[in-house]
Structures are given as structure tokens and as C-alpha cells.
Design a protein around this motif. Sequence first.
Motif, PDB file in Angstrom:
ATOM      1  N   LYS A  13      -9.637 -25.004  30.943  1.00 30.07           N
ATOM      2  CA  LYS A  13      -9.682 -23.586  30.592  1.00 30.07           C
ATOM      3  C   LYS A  13     -11.012 -23.267  29.919  1.00 30.07           C
ATOM      4  O   LYS A  13     -11.677 -22.286  30.230  1.00 30.07           O
ATOM      5  CB  LYS A  13      -8.543 -23.295  29.608  1.00 30.07           C
ATOM      6  N   GLN A  14     -11.395 -24.141  28.966  1.00 30.31           N
ATOM      7  CA  GLN A  14     -12.638 -23.898  28.229  1.00 30.31           C
ATOM      8  C   GLN A  14     -13.851 -24.018  29.131  1.00 30.31           C
ATOM      9  O   GLN A  14     -14.794 -23.248  29.012  1.00 30.31           O
ATOM     10  CB  GLN A  14     -12.749 -24.875  27.056  1.00 30.31           C
ATOM     11  N   ARG A  17     -14.018 -20.998  31.332  1.00 26.47           N
ATOM     12  CA  ARG A  17     -14.220 -19.754  30.611  1.00 26.47           C
ATOM     13  C   ARG A  17     -15.695 -19.540  30.289  1.00 26.47           C
ATOM     14  O   ARG A  17     -16.158 -18.424  30.169  1.00 26.47           O
ATOM     15  CB  ARG A  17     -13.404 -19.797  29.318  1.00 26.47           C
ATOM     16  N   ARG A 204     -19.238 -31.507  19.847  1.00 24.09           N
ATOM     17  CA  ARG A 204     -19.156 -30.052  19.716  1.00 24.09           C
ATOM     18  C   ARG A 204     -17.928 -29.670  18.884  1.00 24.09           C
ATOM     19  O   ARG A 204     -17.985 -28.802  18.024  1.00 24.09           O
ATOM     20  CB  ARG A 204     -19.071 -29.432  21.112  1.00 24.09           C
ATOM     21  N   LEU A 208     -17.908 -27.562  15.404  1.00 29.78           N
ATOM     22  CA  LEU A 208     -17.106 -26.356  15.202  1.00 29.78           C
ATOM     23  C   LEU A 208     -16.035 -26.563  14.137  1.00 29.78           C
ATOM     24  O   LEU A 208     -15.462 -25.612  13.633  1.00 29.78           O
ATOM     25  CB  LEU A 208     -16.435 -25.953  16.508  1.00 29.78           C
ATOM     26  N   GLY A 209     -15.746 -27.821  13.813  1.00 32.10           N
ATOM     27  CA  GLY A 209     -14.715 -28.090  12.822  1.00 32.10           C
ATOM     28  C   GLY A 209     -13.338 -28.243  13.428  1.00 32.10           C
ATOM     29  O   GLY A 209     -12.377 -28.539  12.727  1.00 32.10           O
ATOM     30  N   THR A 210     -13.235 -28.035  14.739  1.00 34.75           N
ATOM     31  CA  THR A 210     -11.911 -28.140  15.362  1.00 34.75           C
ATOM     32  C   THR A 210     -11.417 -29.577  15.375  1.00 34.75           C
ATOM     33  O   THR A 210     -10.227 -29.819  15.392  1.00 34.75           O
ATOM     34  CB  THR A 210     -11.942 -27.608  16.801  1.00 34.75           C
ATOM     35  N   LEU A 211     -12.364 -30.518  15.357  1.00 32.34           N
ATOM     36  CA  LEU A 211     -11.956 -31.925  15.389  1.00 32.34           C
ATOM     37  C   LEU A 211     -11.154 -32.269  14.144  1.00 32.34           C
ATOM     38  O   LEU A 211     -10.180 -33.008  14.198  1.00 32.34           O
ATOM     39  CB  LEU A 211     -13.190 -32.829  15.500  1.00 32.34           C
ATOM     40  N   GLN A 213      -9.304 -30.283  12.482  1.00 30.36           N
ATOM     41  CA  GLN A 213      -7.978 -29.706  12.666  1.00 30.36           C
ATOM     42  C   GLN A 213      -7.120 -30.595  13.579  1.00 30.36           C
ATOM     43  O   GLN A 213      -5.939 -30.803  13.340  1.00 30.36           O
ATOM     44  CB  GLN A 213      -8.134 -28.310  13.281  1.00 30.36           C
TER      45      GLN A 213
ATOM     46  N   SER B  85     -11.593 -23.126  12.004  1.00 33.30           N
ATOM     47  CA  SER B  85     -11.784 -24.214  12.960  1.00 33.30           C
ATOM     48  C   SER B  85     -10.717 -24.216  14.039  1.00 33.30           C
ATOM     49  O   SER B  85     -10.051 -25.209  14.257  1.00 33.30           O
ATOM     50  CB  SER B  85     -11.824 -25.540  12.231  1.00 33.30           C
ATOM     51  N   LEU B  86     -10.585 -23.087  14.699  1.00 31.44           N
ATOM     52  CA  LEU B  86      -9.747 -23.042  15.896  1.00 31.44           C
ATOM     53  C   LEU B  86     -10.691 -22.863  17.072  1.00 31.44           C
ATOM     54  O   LEU B  86     -11.875 -22.637  16.893  1.00 31.44           O
ATOM     55  CB  LEU B  86      -8.759 -21.883  15.802  1.00 31.44           C
ATOM     56  N   TYR B  87     -10.142 -22.952  18.275  1.00 33.51           N
ATOM     57  CA  TYR B  87     -11.000 -22.824  19.453  1.00 33.51           C
ATOM     58  C   TYR B  87     -11.369 -21.364  19.669  1.00 33.51           C
ATOM     59  O   TYR B  87     -10.529 -20.542  19.979  1.00 33.51           O
ATOM     60  CB  TYR B  87     -10.308 -23.402  20.678  1.00 33.51           C
ATOM     61  N   GLN B  88     -12.662 -21.068  19.492  1.00 29.74           N
ATOM     62  CA  GLN B  88     -13.116 -19.684  19.585  1.00 29.74           C
ATOM     63  C   GLN B  88     -13.017 -19.142  20.996  1.00 29.74           C
ATOM     64  O   GLN B  88     -12.946 -17.950  21.209  1.00 29.74           O
ATOM     65  CB  GLN B  88     -14.579 -19.591  19.131  1.00 29.74           C
ATOM     66  N   ASP B  89     -13.066 -20.051  21.979  1.00 30.59           N
ATOM     67  CA  ASP B  89     -13.048 -19.585  23.361  1.00 30.59           C
ATOM     68  C   ASP B  89     -11.640 -19.568  23.956  1.00 30.59           C
ATOM     69  O   ASP B  89     -11.476 -19.313  25.142  1.00 30.59           O
ATOM     70  CB  ASP B  89     -14.012 -20.395  24.225  1.00 30.59           C
ATOM     71  N   LEU B  90     -10.655 -19.855  23.130  1.00 31.58           N
ATOM     72  CA  LEU B  90      -9.278 -19.694  23.594  1.00 31.58           C
ATOM     73  C   LEU B  90      -8.700 -18.454  22.916  1.00 31.58           C
ATOM     74  O   LEU B  90      -9.130 -18.072  21.834  1.00 31.58           O
ATOM     75  CB  LEU B  90      -8.429 -20.924  23.235  1.00 31.58           C
ATOM     76  N   THR B  91      -7.699 -17.852  23.553  1.00 35.69           N
ATOM     77  CA  THR B  91      -7.137 -16.642  22.968  1.00 35.69           C
ATOM     78  C   THR B  91      -6.211 -17.004  21.810  1.00 35.69           C
ATOM     79  O   THR B  91      -5.890 -18.172  21.589  1.00 35.69           O
ATOM     80  CB  THR B  91      -6.321 -15.854  24.008  1.00 35.69           C
TER      81      THR B  91
END
Lengths: 373, 298
Positions: A13-14, A17, A204, A208-211, A213, B85-91
Motif C-alpha cells: 500500500k505504501q 501510494r 526510514r 519517522l519513529g514508527t519503528l 511504535q 510516530s504513525l504511518y503518515q502515508d496511511l489513512t
Amino acid sequence: MKTILFIIQKEFKQIFRDKSMLQLIFILPILQLLILSNAATFDVKNIAITFVDNDQSRESRDLINAFKASTYFKVTAPHFSEKEAVEEMQKGKTDIIVNIPVHFNRDLQKDQKASISVSINAIDAATAGVENVYVTQILNSYNQNIQMQSKYFSENKEVPQNIMVIPSFWYNNTLNYKTFMVPGILVLLVTMLTLFLSSMNIVREKELGTLEQINVTPIKKYQFIIGKLFPFWVLGLVILTVGLVISKVVFNVPMLGNIFLVYGFTSVYLLLILGFGLYISNHTETQQQAMFIAWFFMVIFILMSGLFTPIESMPKWAQSLTLLNPIRYFVEFIRMVLLKGSGFYEVLPNLLIVTGFAVFVNGMAVWSYKKSN
Amino acid sequence: MSIAVNNISKSYKKLKAVDSITFKVNDGELFGLIGPDGAGKTTIFRILTTLLVANEGSAEVAGYDVVKQLKEIRNSVGYMPGKFSLYQDLTVEENLHFFATIFGTTIEENYDLIKDIYIQIEPFKDRRAGALSGGMKQKLALCCALIHAPKVLFLDEPTTGVDPVSRKEFWIMLKRLQQKGITILVSTPYMDEASLCDRIALIQKGKILKIDTPQNIINNYEKVIYDVQAKNTHGLIHDLKNYPNQYSVYAFGEFVHYIDKNATFNPNDLQTYLKNKNHTDIIIKPATITIEDVFMDL
């Protein structure tokens, strides 16, 4: 399993997108394949050659005409002094200076031999070598002509019969360099794309800090890694397919071997590259660092792959180093299968080595991926 | 006991970020870590959420050891890092769905818990998370941290960079979550938010200075603080600092807070002193003590 599938779905999806990235992923490699395959030629053509004709005789003009007739040379206007010609070379307007001395014709008639001087710009040693061969070839055939003539005029002399060599070139009988280069460049593109994308992907998430999370969730290491890398594995195979189609349609590269063997090998090879990318990702903090390291290795891999320079002509230590280079094995493999039609058993050594590397690198990568530190 | 921290220390090279900290958080408590930037709040969070291993000491979260029982902890805590820190490109919806799935649950299963919050961002559920406003990002992050119904919720500076109205709303949400039995550890650099916690720990330079209820901390403060105001604020601060018996002077909103060294301090003396310094419209009155005052004195 459900988790892995879900992560894969999210990754795709990413990828889809990010429209500009998607274009880069598909269009750039195609462009590169089209451009590089045409540009990366080992043929030396359009060599600028200058004559200093001090003799101004029929023989000297014959010699110049012999060069003019060749498609490799571009004969520039003749000069009357060595000095002028050297100036031309200084300015970069000519690569070879042939100096025909005074009495060239007379010496040839009287002594049956004469000497000329050939100066070659040898900044690029390889090109100079090739140019030397061309010049020598033309001079040789000119020599033969003269001998024939002198034999015709003086019957008394016995001229030995020349030995004729008619080579037959196997596997690439027209010596088409594109046939040789295109599969190699394709290997390069597949490697580059998957290495860069995978090495930048996890880092990446770090940026972004998502890792962070993700790391506090109960998700397992292997689920996350497989989920992250699988999309790039698929992408690598897609690029390979696109590249093979272009090779066939545009460059008419022969594909003698089994195409499934190519896919099988690539599948294993991609695991190796993705594992390497992951390893880089684990040891860097920013995409910039990851990119830099990936490039560093990529340049070494490319130059030591045997793609542009034959491995056999490298010094011994460098040859040993290439044994660690995954691209080397893939380049060797794809040329063997596509051009020679090698079968499974002939490429088995390459397959085993790449499999071994893949296991080792992925082991290192998974081991160095830590959810907490 | 939901969280028990025992003599935890953590150093980054030579810098001691957390220096033998000990505190306990009871079940269902809203506990605040209050301190300036760089006090070590985030390090404590990262240790308790198993992202970081402490150099010394031990800690338990929801009854599990943070080093030995990582998996159990990861299943039972929610963590909202300071940085979005969530996925910015996901809704919005995809983010929520993603986190629900990797926790092995579904949005529907725990919808009750997030309903109040999610309703506010639901109109934007097809919008990419990167395109949300700060306050909405906050709410989404909170939803994602709550989606697996954690026993303990860690919120690292959740209101930093959020407008005052959203901040207020956010604290109301926290109170509601607390009523549902979730233990919450929250950190903030804003002193006014401290009084909304059940208990707070004041932290500075990796050390805990005080742990108590906000009211007790204020009540136990023995010094008297005066609000001082005059026309020329800048000159006022300067002159107050030169007053012989001053203990501390700092600007506080429209007033200057003044504390005297002597318990027998008489405001009239100060009034006279300031008049001699040509100040006009002088007001001197006892101030209401806040957490910030206590913190400034530590």
C-alpha cells in the motif's frame, strides 16, 4: 502468518501510494538499461588520426588512404611539421600522429624497408592498446600489398605464403558487445534497486519513529522482517522480468538456457541482497547513512564484478576479493545461462555459493536486528 | 502495583540520563512525571516500555519484569511516544486497523474503549495521517495505543505542541480512561497539567526531587510567595534582585514572584524600598502557590 500477510499488504500500500517513487522504481531502471547498454561499449571508434607527410610520394599517399578506408579512423587534415601535429594532440584534437619521414618512398624501393613513427595518446591505456592494434593491422595489410607488388616486379625473390587465421567466435559469433553487456547490466539494476530500497526501508521507519511504535508491540522479529522484505523480493523479480523482456525485444539478446533457472537463481540471489540491505538498515540511524553505505558497497561490487573489466586481468589479491562479491556470481551465471545455454549442473557452483551467502547474511541481519537496546 | 521502579539508572556514554530512580504507581492511578526537557523522562518511558535496557536496577510493569518478560509487557501496555510516530502515508482507519492487527485484535473488539476519542476523528478516517492537524494526530495516536485494551498506558509528553483547547480536551479524555481502570503514566513539561494528576514526581537531571499528590506538594511548601507588580516590570525585576534579603525573584505571568529569606518579612519595607527606586503603581500581595513555584525552588 496473518500478521505477516498484513504487514506485506501495508508495505505494498505504501509503495503504491508514493506515486513519484513508483515511477522511479520502474522507469529509471528501464532507462538505464536502454542507455547504458548502448553506451557501455568496448569498441573503439572514431579515432582521430593525423599524418605528417614529409615524403609526399605516391606510396605515402597510399598509406594515408589505407587509413582513410578504415571505418575506425577519422583522418584529420595532414600537417607538414611534427610540431604542428603535436600541438593538435596537446589540444586534444587528435589521438594518433603518424610521421612519414622524407625518403620513405626511396627507402622502400631501395632497401625493401622503411620506418615510420606512430605516436599514440595513451592517457587511457586500454584505448591506446586497442588503437595500436588497429594501426598495426592496417600497416600489416599495407606491408603485404607492397610485398605482393615487389614480388610482382622481381620474380626472383621467394615470398613465404602467409598463414591465414580464420577465427570462429563461439556463443557470440558476431562479437556483439550488447549481447555480452545487456544481461550484466540487468543484473546490476536488479541488485541496485533491491539493495537501495531494502536498506532504506527499515531505517526510514527508524527516522519517522514508527519503528519504536512497532517495537513495543508483541510482533515477532521474523514476522516483521519477512513482512518488510517480501515486497522488495517481488519487486526485484518484476524488474528482472521487465529487463528480460527489454533484452529480448530491444536488444535481441539470445536466451538459450532455461528461463526458470534464471528466476530460481534470482529468487535466492534477491534474498542475499535483501538480507544485506537489512543489515545496513540495522546499523544506521538515517536514510542518508544507509544510502552512503549502500553506495560504497555497490561501487565496489560493480567494479569488481567482471562486468566492465575481466576478473582474469585483475591482480591476484583483487581476484580473491571478487570471490566475496555476489554480483560476480550473478553476472557469471546469467551470461552462462542466457548466452551459452548452460544447464542446472553447470551453474550449480554459483547457486550453492549464493545460497551460502544468503544464509550467512540473513543470519547476521536477523541477529543484529534488535527490538530493544 | 501497576508500575514499580527500583533504583533504575541509565547512562548514555558519560551522561547520566537517569540516576537511581525509585517510584511506584498504583493500579488505576494517573501518575505524572513532571520536569523540564532533558530531565530523563523519555528515558524512563523507554526503559518501562522495554525499548531500552537500564544499566542498573529493576522495574516491573503490570507485574512483569521489563527485562525478562518483554513479551508479556508488550501485550499489556500502550505507548504513545513524544514524537508522532504513525504511518503518515496511511489513512486514519488504516493506521488503526494496522495496529489492531499486529496486536492480534480487531477494532470492533475494543471499540468501547476508543469510541469517545475515535468519534472525533471518524469524519477524517479516509484522510492520510500526515494530513491531520496536531490535535487530531494526538487523538489518533491515543486510539492506536489503546486499541488492544492495555492495562498500563504510557504517554510521553502527549500535549507538547498542542493548542490549549486540545490540551484541555486531552486531559478530560485521560480522566475518562482512568475511570475505565487503566493505569496511566504521563510526562509533561507543563506545570499546569501537573495538578490534574493523582500523584506527580518532580524530576530534574535524572533525579526525582519529590513524589506526592499535587496538593500535598503545594501544602508542604513552607515559604511565602508574594506577587509584586509595578509599571516598569524590567526595572522591577532588577531592583528586586538587588534587595538585600531576596531569596528568589522570577517573572510569573503579569506578576513577579518574590520570596524573602526571612520568615519575618514585612511587605511594607519592600514597598518603601521600591518607592525609593521610583517605581509607581506598586502592588504587593501574597500569591497562590503553584507547582511551578515549588519546582522553581527545587
